[in-house]
Design a protein around this motif. Structure first.
Motif, PDB file in Angstrom:
ATOM      1  N   LEU A  23       0.854  -1.208   0.000  1.00 40.14           N
ATOM      2  CA  LEU A  23       0.000   0.000   0.000  1.00 40.14           C
ATOM      3  C   LEU A  23       0.889   1.259   0.000  1.00 40.14           C
ATOM      4  O   LEU A  23       0.639   2.221  -0.720  1.00 40.14           O
ATOM      5  N   VAL A  27       0.470   2.983  -3.583  1.00 43.30           N
ATOM      6  CA  VAL A  27      -0.590   3.998  -3.478  1.00 43.30           C
ATOM      7  C   VAL A  27      -0.054   5.278  -2.818  1.00 43.30           C
ATOM      8  O   VAL A  27      -0.056   6.346  -3.413  1.00 43.30           O
ATOM      9  N   ILE A  28       0.445   5.128  -1.603  1.00 43.29           N
ATOM     10  CA  ILE A  28       0.788   6.326  -0.824  1.00 43.29           C
ATOM     11  C   ILE A  28       1.967   7.078  -1.466  1.00 43.29           C
ATOM     12  O   ILE A  28       1.869   8.267  -1.751  1.00 43.29           O
ATOM     13  N   CYS A  33      -3.326   8.158  -2.833  1.00 45.21           N
ATOM     14  CA  CYS A  33      -4.269   7.919  -1.730  1.00 45.21           C
ATOM     15  C   CYS A  33      -5.308   9.041  -1.643  1.00 45.21           C
ATOM     16  O   CYS A  33      -4.952  10.220  -1.644  1.00 45.21           O
ATOM     17  N   CYS A  34      -6.590   8.666  -1.566  1.00 43.44           N
ATOM     18  CA  CYS A  34      -7.642   9.695  -1.478  1.00 43.44           C
ATOM     19  C   CYS A  34      -8.137   9.858  -0.035  1.00 43.44           C
ATOM     20  O   CYS A  34      -9.150  10.496   0.199  1.00 43.44           O
ATOM     21  N   TYR A  35      -7.440   9.254   0.922  1.00 39.45           N
ATOM     22  CA  TYR A  35      -7.707   9.462   2.350  1.00 39.45           C
ATOM     23  C   TYR A  35      -9.129   9.028   2.709  1.00 39.45           C
ATOM     24  O   TYR A  35      -9.786   9.676   3.513  1.00 39.45           O
ATOM     25  N   CYS A  36      -9.568   7.918   2.110  1.00 36.30           N
ATOM     26  CA  CYS A  36     -10.957   7.491   2.356  1.00 36.30           C
ATOM     27  C   CYS A  36     -11.114   6.787   3.700  1.00 36.30           C
ATOM     28  O   CYS A  36     -12.209   6.709   4.243  1.00 36.30           O
ATOM     29  N   GLY A  37     -10.035   6.176   4.210  1.00 34.17           N
ATOM     30  CA  GLY A  37     -10.099   5.512   5.514  1.00 34.17           C
ATOM     31  C   GLY A  37     -10.440   4.032   5.449  1.00 34.17           C
ATOM     32  O   GLY A  37     -10.497   3.355   6.481  1.00 34.17           O
ATOM     33  N   SER A  38     -10.624   3.485   4.247  1.00 35.54           N
ATOM     34  CA  SER A  38     -11.026   2.083   4.118  1.00 35.54           C
ATOM     35  C   SER A  38      -9.976   1.141   4.706  1.00 35.54           C
ATOM     36  O   SER A  38     -10.303   0.186   5.433  1.00 35.54           O
ATOM     37  N   CYS A  39      -8.693   1.394   4.417  1.00 37.31           N
ATOM     38  CA  CYS A  39      -7.635   0.501   4.907  1.00 37.31           C
ATOM     39  C   CYS A  39      -7.603   0.487   6.437  1.00 37.31           C
ATOM     40  O   CYS A  39      -7.369  -0.550   7.062  1.00 37.31           O
ATOM     41  N   PRO A  55      -2.636   7.439   5.404  1.00 38.92           N
ATOM     42  CA  PRO A  55      -2.583   6.476   6.514  1.00 38.92           C
ATOM     43  C   PRO A  55      -1.136   6.074   6.785  1.00 38.92           C
ATOM     44  O   PRO A  55      -0.289   6.190   5.909  1.00 38.92           O
ATOM     45  N   CYS A  71      -8.259  -1.286  -0.853  1.00 37.64           N
ATOM     46  CA  CYS A  71      -8.070   0.124  -1.230  1.00 37.64           C
ATOM     47  C   CYS A  71      -8.638   0.428  -2.620  1.00 37.64           C
ATOM     48  O   CYS A  71      -8.357  -0.279  -3.580  1.00 37.64           O
ATOM     49  N   PRO A  72      -9.439   1.504  -2.760  1.00 36.62           N
ATOM     50  CA  PRO A  72      -9.993   1.838  -4.080  1.00 36.62           C
ATOM     51  C   PRO A  72      -8.950   2.408  -5.036  1.00 36.62           C
ATOM     52  O   PRO A  72      -9.218   2.572  -6.214  1.00 36.62           O
ATOM     53  N   ARG A  73      -7.771   2.721  -4.518  1.00 37.88           N
ATOM     54  CA  ARG A  73      -6.743   3.311  -5.384  1.00 37.88           C
ATOM     55  C   ARG A  73      -5.649   2.292  -5.776  1.00 37.88           C
ATOM     56  O   ARG A  73      -4.594   2.678  -6.279  1.00 37.88           O
TER      57      ARG A  73
HETATM   58  S1  SF4 Z   1      -7.748   2.669   1.411  1.00 41.94           S
HETATM   59 FE1  SF4 Z   1      -8.159   4.862   1.173  1.00 41.94          FE
HETATM   60  S2  SF4 Z   1      -6.995   5.817   2.860  1.00 41.94           S
HETATM   61 FE2  SF4 Z   1      -6.182   3.745   2.596  1.00 41.94          FE
HETATM   62  S3  SF4 Z   1      -4.444   3.975   1.180  1.00 41.94           S
HETATM   63 FE3  SF4 Z   1      -6.230   3.466  -0.043  1.00 41.94          FE
HETATM   64  S4  SF4 Z   1      -7.052   5.446  -0.667  1.00 41.94           S
HETATM   65 FE4  SF4 Z   1      -5.666   5.836   1.042  1.00 41.94          FE
END
Ligand code: SF4
Ligand SMILES: Cc1cc2nc3c(=O)[nH]c(=O)nc-3n(C[C@H](O)[C@H](O)[C@H](O)COP(=O)(O)OP(=O)(O)OC[C@H]3O[C@@H](n4cnc5c(N)ncnc54)[C@H](O)[C@@H]3O)c2cc1C
Ligand code: SF4
Ligand code: SF4
Length: 437
Positions: A23, A27-28, A33-39, A55, A71-73
């Protein structure tokens, strides 16, 4: 599941074996990362926490890979999700929908606080008061007194508390972090921006579609999302960089959000108007507002949550929203609010479509025009807005598109000059892009 989807998933399954490191790298560090909080919500070891902009790992990772896969990204099964929800692979302009309405609340109390027509709050009030839902996931403020653009994800059970969650909070919002807590309720409604809807629907889809391939992900996703019964999307073309509302206010002579009593985004001009506690008014024209975009929004090609049950956008009329009802469940809830006189409707302007259709081909070719200076951002960490972009946004008086066509134009702008340019440029400069299929 189609063979192509399976091949893509197997590839990501391999990458996910590096755990949080995957991740971090894919992603990061890729500024995706769109900072959605899912992870954060899904990590079974609860070892991911919120960092300043992304995150971060804050415990021992067992490399289960669930965070990466959720993660959606990393990858987003856009077409399979449309097929699952709407029985079609196509996404028409403004997403699959069975009806579009121009609607506003009839409640004076709600309208006094609403950024637009207060439709989201009205629907949620009805759902809680009627007992159709036990709780709603929505977004409150970090500083409850006065104007605040810092979001705080909330679970609300009392309709009165919904009034504290109105208005737009422009900073990044890790909304999905509250999913674990919401799972204790039986029937929950959810409202979020398109990136939140994407993240949530990916979990709900994974809960059944990936049971064989990724059983740990499917189990964890099911536990988190099985009580979510209604998903409301909120239209959004793009947001501001973190903290940039204060920067803007300072450029126009105020110290920051603490001085602001009220904020409205004007119709037609789209100027930001801040009324200070002193009574002074600060008007920031849209061409000034757009110079501080949020980098992660350039990787977003969804204007209004195409995978939601219904979407609420603004409309050209003050105190009204444009509402896209995507299925019968959403239409029934909307109609119940009309029947109880909680909502009112008016004609939804639809003229200007011909003009818009003429613009589509032009905008499709717009992916090599860097309106926001995104290349400059990738190379230097700062945006450099093109003068013509400022002129375009400075000339809103001449705008002729209204109602649905206006929303479609915003959708097109988001897809081609923003997302299209960004994806191509990133590829050229060696960045990884989230995979959509
Ligand atoms: S799940 Fe959301 S907050 Fe976590 S790395 Fe992916 S985009 Fe970022
Ligand atoms: C940050 C943001 C940007 C937007 N940009 C556009 C745009 O470009 N074009 C357009 O047509 N419409 C945009 N909208 C949507 C629109 O202007 C209205 O906010 C929306 O239609 C709901 O209006 P309402 O009157 O029903 O308000 P309300 O009934 O007050 O509902 C607003 C809802 O938005 C939620 N919300 C506020 N901030 C956030 C956040 N950061 N993340 C998730 N949810 C949040 C609130 O919790 C509340 O549930 C944006 C909305 C937001 C929140
Ligand atoms: S979800 Fe799994 S891989 Fe990700 S941080 Fe948590 S323990 Fe590690
Ligand atoms: S533009 Fe996309 S990524 Fe940005 S806040 Fe809106 S929905 Fe999220």
């Amino acid at each position: 599941m189609e063979a192509q989807e399976k091949t893509i998933l197997e590839k990501h399954g391999e990458i996910a074996k590096a755990g949080f490191e995957a991740l971090q790298h894919k992603v990061i560090e890729q500024k995706a990362c769109c900072y959605c909080g899912s992870c954060i919500a899904i990590c079974p070891k609860q070892c991911i926490s919120l960092g300043e902009d992304t995150p971060q790992l804050s415990g021992d990772c067992n490399k289960c890979g669930i965070c990466y896969l959720a993660c959606p990204r990393t990858f987003l099964p856009v077409t399979p999700i449309q097929q699952w929800l709407f029985n079609t692979k196509d996404i028409p302009p403004l997403g699959n929908h069975i009806r579009a309405e121009c609607a506003g609340s009839t409640s004076e109390e709600i309208l006094a606080e609403a950024p637009d027509g207060g439709v989201v709050t009205t629907l949620f009030t009805y759902l809680l008061e009627s007992g159709a839902m036990d709780a709603v996931i929505t977004t409150g403020k970090q500083h409850p007194d006065g104007y605040c653009y810092h979001p705080k994800p909330r679970i609300v059970t009392d309709p009165k508390s919904l009034l504290e969650c109105m208005d737009k909070k422009y900073d990044p919002n890790p909304l999905l972090t509250v999913l674990g807590e919401a799972a204790d309720f039986e029937k929950v409604a959810f409202a979020g921006l398109a990136c939140h809807v994407q993240a949530l629907r990916k979990l709900q889809y994974a809960a059944h579609a990936y049971r064989e391939l990724f059983p740990a992900l499917a189990g964890a996703a099911d536990k988190l999302t099985r009580t979510i019964k209604l998903v409301v999307g909120i239209g959004d073309i793009g947001r501001f960089g973190r903290g940039k509302i204060d920067t803007l206010l300072q450029e126009y002579g105020a110290s920051g959000e603490a001085e602001v009593a009220r904020h409205v985004e004007e119709r037609i001009t789209a100027d930001f108007v801040f009324t200070l506690h002193s009574g002074k008014e600060i008007r920031i024209p849209q061409y000034a507002v757009i110079k501080y975009p949020q980098p992660f929004c350039f990787l977003c090609n969804d204007f209004n949550g195409y995978a939601s049950d219904l979407t609420v956008d603004r409309s050209e009329f003050q105190q009204f929203n444009t509402v896209m009802l995507r299925n019968t469940k959403a239409a029934e809830i909307f109609d119940a609010c009309l029947a109880e006189n909680r909502l009112q409707t008016r004609e939804l302007p639809d003229e200007g479509r011909d003009f818009l259709e003429g613009m589509v081909s032009m905008l499709e070719g717009f992916t090599d025009y860097d309106l926001y200076g995104y290349e400059h951002y990738l190379k230097n960490g700062e945006f450099k807005i093109d003068d013509s972009m400022q002129q375009m946004f400075g000339n809103q008086e001449n705008r002729r598109l209204r109602g649905l066509p206006e929303n479609m134009l915003m959708e097109l702008l988001k897809k081609y000059p923003q997302y299209g340019f960004c994806i191509n440029k990133r590829r050229e400069l060696g960045y990884e892009n989230p995979e959509q299929f």
